[in-house]
Design an enzyme around this catalytic site. Structure first.
Site, PDB file in Angstrom:
ATOM      1  N   HIS A  72     -44.047 -53.304  -6.041  1.00 27.60           N
ATOM      2  CA  HIS A  72     -44.228 -53.813  -4.651  1.00 27.60           C
ATOM      3  C   HIS A  72     -43.547 -52.577  -3.913  1.00 27.60           C
ATOM      4  O   HIS A  72     -42.321 -52.100  -4.100  1.00 27.60           O
ATOM      5  CB  HIS A  72     -43.121 -55.022  -4.383  1.00 27.60           C
ATOM      6  CG  HIS A  72     -44.026 -56.179  -4.958  1.00 27.60           C
ATOM      7  ND1 HIS A  72     -43.722 -57.440  -4.499  1.00 27.60           N
ATOM      8  CD2 HIS A  72     -45.150 -56.278  -5.799  1.00 27.60           C
ATOM      9  CE1 HIS A  72     -44.485 -58.429  -4.899  1.00 27.60           C
ATOM     10  NE2 HIS A  72     -45.247 -57.848  -5.912  1.00 27.60           N
ATOM     11  N   TYR A 201     -38.480 -62.899   2.817  1.00 29.49           N
ATOM     12  CA  TYR A 201     -37.155 -63.352   3.054  1.00 29.49           C
ATOM     13  C   TYR A 201     -37.201 -64.098   4.306  1.00 29.49           C
ATOM     14  O   TYR A 201     -37.525 -63.451   5.371  1.00 29.49           O
ATOM     15  CB  TYR A 201     -36.124 -62.263   2.773  1.00 29.49           C
ATOM     16  CG  TYR A 201     -35.786 -61.706   1.454  1.00 29.49           C
ATOM     17  CD1 TYR A 201     -36.746 -60.647   1.210  1.00 29.49           C
ATOM     18  CD2 TYR A 201     -34.896 -62.004   0.831  1.00 29.49           C
ATOM     19  CE1 TYR A 201     -36.485 -60.209  -0.288  1.00 29.49           C
ATOM     20  CE2 TYR A 201     -34.695 -61.576  -0.580  1.00 29.49           C
ATOM     21  CZ  TYR A 201     -35.453 -60.502  -0.930  1.00 29.49           C
ATOM     22  OH  TYR A 201     -35.113 -59.887  -2.158  1.00 29.49           O
ATOM     23  N   PRO A 293     -27.732 -63.540  -4.655  1.00 26.43           N
ATOM     24  CA  PRO A 293     -29.100 -62.991  -4.946  1.00 26.43           C
ATOM     25  C   PRO A 293     -29.924 -62.392  -3.820  1.00 26.43           C
ATOM     26  O   PRO A 293     -30.773 -61.823  -4.168  1.00 26.43           O
ATOM     27  CB  PRO A 293     -29.613 -64.228  -5.625  1.00 26.43           C
ATOM     28  CG  PRO A 293     -28.943 -65.281  -5.211  1.00 26.43           C
ATOM     29  CD  PRO A 293     -27.564 -65.084  -5.023  1.00 26.43           C
ATOM     30  N   LYS A 297     -29.941 -57.671  -6.462  1.00 26.78           N
ATOM     31  CA  LYS A 297     -28.922 -56.610  -7.008  1.00 26.78           C
ATOM     32  C   LYS A 297     -28.488 -56.975  -8.347  1.00 26.78           C
ATOM     33  O   LYS A 297     -27.899 -56.059  -8.833  1.00 26.78           O
ATOM     34  CB  LYS A 297     -28.012 -56.071  -5.804  1.00 26.78           C
ATOM     35  CG  LYS A 297     -28.327 -55.124  -4.731  1.00 26.78           C
ATOM     36  CD  LYS A 297     -29.238 -54.033  -5.201  1.00 26.78           C
ATOM     37  CE  LYS A 297     -29.890 -53.257  -4.103  1.00 26.78           C
ATOM     38  NZ  LYS A 297     -31.221 -53.024  -4.537  1.00 26.78           N
ATOM     39  N   TYR A 384     -32.712 -51.575  -0.735  1.00 31.56           N
ATOM     40  CA  TYR A 384     -33.265 -52.521  -1.496  1.00 31.56           C
ATOM     41  C   TYR A 384     -34.040 -51.845  -2.721  1.00 31.56           C
ATOM     42  O   TYR A 384     -33.938 -52.399  -3.854  1.00 31.56           O
ATOM     43  CB  TYR A 384     -34.630 -53.380  -0.654  1.00 31.56           C
ATOM     44  CG  TYR A 384     -35.132 -54.607  -1.148  1.00 31.56           C
ATOM     45  CD1 TYR A 384     -36.103 -54.171  -2.262  1.00 31.56           C
ATOM     46  CD2 TYR A 384     -34.414 -55.728  -0.728  1.00 31.56           C
ATOM     47  CE1 TYR A 384     -36.520 -55.638  -2.691  1.00 31.56           C
ATOM     48  CE2 TYR A 384     -35.026 -56.829  -1.575  1.00 31.56           C
ATOM     49  CZ  TYR A 384     -36.038 -56.774  -2.549  1.00 31.56           C
ATOM     50  OH  TYR A 384     -36.529 -57.987  -3.016  1.00 31.56           O
TER      51      TYR A 384
HETATM   52  C1  PHB Z   1     -36.547 -63.984  -7.797  1.00 29.87           C
HETATM   53  O1  PHB Z   1     -37.631 -63.509  -7.960  1.00 29.87           O
HETATM   54  O2  PHB Z   1     -36.241 -65.209  -8.304  1.00 29.87           O
HETATM   55  C2  PHB Z   1     -35.658 -63.461  -6.687  1.00 29.87           C
HETATM   56  C3  PHB Z   1     -36.132 -62.219  -6.014  1.00 29.87           C
HETATM   57  C4  PHB Z   1     -35.664 -61.440  -4.990  1.00 29.87           C
HETATM   58  C5  PHB Z   1     -34.252 -61.987  -4.996  1.00 29.87           C
HETATM   59  C6  PHB Z   1     -33.625 -62.994  -5.530  1.00 29.87           C
HETATM   60  C7  PHB Z   1     -34.521 -63.802  -6.606  1.00 29.87           C
HETATM   61  O3  PHB Z   1     -33.559 -61.542  -3.891  1.00 29.87           O
END
Ligand code: PHB
Ligand code: APR
Length: 390
Positions: A72, A201, A293, A297, A384
């Protein structure tokens, strides 16, 4: 039994450390409290920084990731009906992330350890660390009703947040830095096509939401819920309705819903333990630090710990050079605190707190700045995709 490095915990940290050391000719024995099936039954996140993806390839564990994972080069930040794409590649000179489940990484590491004949002892109970501040530490454990002793030169505590390693540091020497958030993430896994090509997000007055994926036919979604929420209160229908209400209307319109195949609530916490080294014992991964999460990280910080510690131990065994060992904690902690800051910032920006009107306006201004400032977008993108290891 005797080995060079005793590793406690067969999560991604312990297995990757064992693989890297074995490839460099350093002996290890991994002690895991649960069975392999139990370890592989855990559903965890799945965004790998470039550094981790490169380390997995170098350790001979990258083929399935490259075949089945997705690169990505961006993600989206959404708030109410606004959608902002963060173009990682454009903002960081070409850096990207790999979307590939942590469970799959762990499965690939197990396969690699088997192929090399690595020693992993499962169902090892009551693991205890001894004489960690001496030149001859050892670990004891029980298996099949018998007590066993593993003598070693170093101990790597890769046993997660609840493991025994951190507790081997005397209380008067251990400092912990912690922030517990008043909410958790209710997550589901569903065999439905992801709503978008990239992760979204979403910050919303009703609370945070995340649209993620494992593949083109397996989606992962999260919504923010109160810390004391019970998963039984959430039918699939209620989950989908709430998720839709927190997404931009065009995204909500495209959302394909279906039965959840996994549903659970994870608490959110920021946590760092110092020091990460005590005598001949090193804390690695979740044993030493936890991030919420929101910045993706957790696994990546465990990986950079493994990078620093494995290089340090390889230098020690190959060149009798103790510099890396001496500086492990300092190097790892610098990157840990940078990622703690980023994860706290993303969490604060995108989640609903019990906050004053002033704070709400400040967050809105922060999002406005993010939309209009290339510098702000670059800062997000750099963090990120992963800050450099050195
Ligand atoms: C996930 O795919 O479970 C996931 C992805 C990004 C995040 C947290 C969890 O920031
Ligand atoms: N004895 C032996 N093994 C233990 C003990 C014990 N007393 N306690 C815990 N373990 C094992 C756990 O069963 C687990 O398999 O240690 C392992 C720790 O693995 P993780 O919790 O996955 O931690 P780590 O390998 O550091 O990986 C960090 O996991 O939780 C995610 O977000 C986190 O992505 C990050 C990653």
């Amino acid at each position: 039994m005797k080995t060079q490095v005793a590793i406690i915990g067969a999560g991604p940290s312990g297995l990757l450390l064992s693989q890297r050391l074995h490839l460099a000719g350093v002996e290890t024995v991994v002690l895991e409290r649960h069975s392999r099936d139990h370890v592989l039954s855990r559903i965890r996140a799945g965004v790998l920084e470039q550094g981790l993806a490169d380390m997995l390839r170098a350790a001979g564990v990258g083929d399935r990731m490259d075949a089945e994972g997705e690169i990505h080069d961006g993600c989206e930040i959404a708030f109410e009906d606004n959608r902002l794409r963060i173009d990682f590649a454009e903002l960081t000179g070409g850096k990207t992330v790999m979307v590939y489940g942590q469970t799959e990484v762990t499965r690939d590491l197990y396969k690699a350890r088997d192929a090399m004949g690595g020693t992993i002892i499962h169902n090892a109970e009551n693991v205890a660390l001894h004489d960690v501040d001496s030149d001859s530490p050892y670990v004891t454990y029980e298996k099949d009703g018998e007590t066993h002793r593993l003598d070693c030169e170093f101990i790597a505590g890769c046993d997660g947040f609840h493991g025994p390693s951190r507790k081997a540091i005397p209380a008067d020497r251990l400092k912990v830095f912690e922030k517990v958030y008043p909410f958790g993430w209710l997550g589901i896994l569903s065999e439905t096509p992801p709503v978008s090509e990239e992760l979204i997000y979403s910050g919303h007055p009703r609370g945070f939401a995340l649209c993620s994926l494992r593949s083109r036919v397996l989606s992962r979604y999260y919504v923010q819920v109160p810390a004391d929420e019970k998963v039984d209160n959430w039918s699939d229908d209620r989950f989908w309705e709430e998720l839709k209400s927190r997404l931009p209307s065009d995204v909500a319109a495209d959302l394909v819903t279906g039965p959840s195949i996994e549903k659970s609530i994870a608490p959110l916490r920021s946590f760092v333990a110092e020091p990460l080294r005590y005598g001949r014992m090193f804390l690695v991964g979740d044993a030493g630090h936890i991030v919420p999460p929101t910045g993706a990280k957790g696994l990546n910080l465990a990986a950079s710990d493994v990078f620093y510690l494995s290089n340090a131990l390889i230098d020690y065994y190959r060149a009798d050079d103790e510099t890396g060992i001496e500086h492990y904690a300092e190097k790892a902690l610098r990157r840990i605190w940078l990622a703690e800051r980023f994860s706290w910032w993303m969490t604060t920006l995108l989640h609903k707190f019990d906050e004053e009107a002033f704070d709400v306006r400040v967050k809105r201004a922060e999002l406005d700045h993010l939309v209009h400032s290339r510098a702000a977008q670059t800062a997000l993108a750099e963090n990120y995709v992963g800050l450099p290891y050195d």
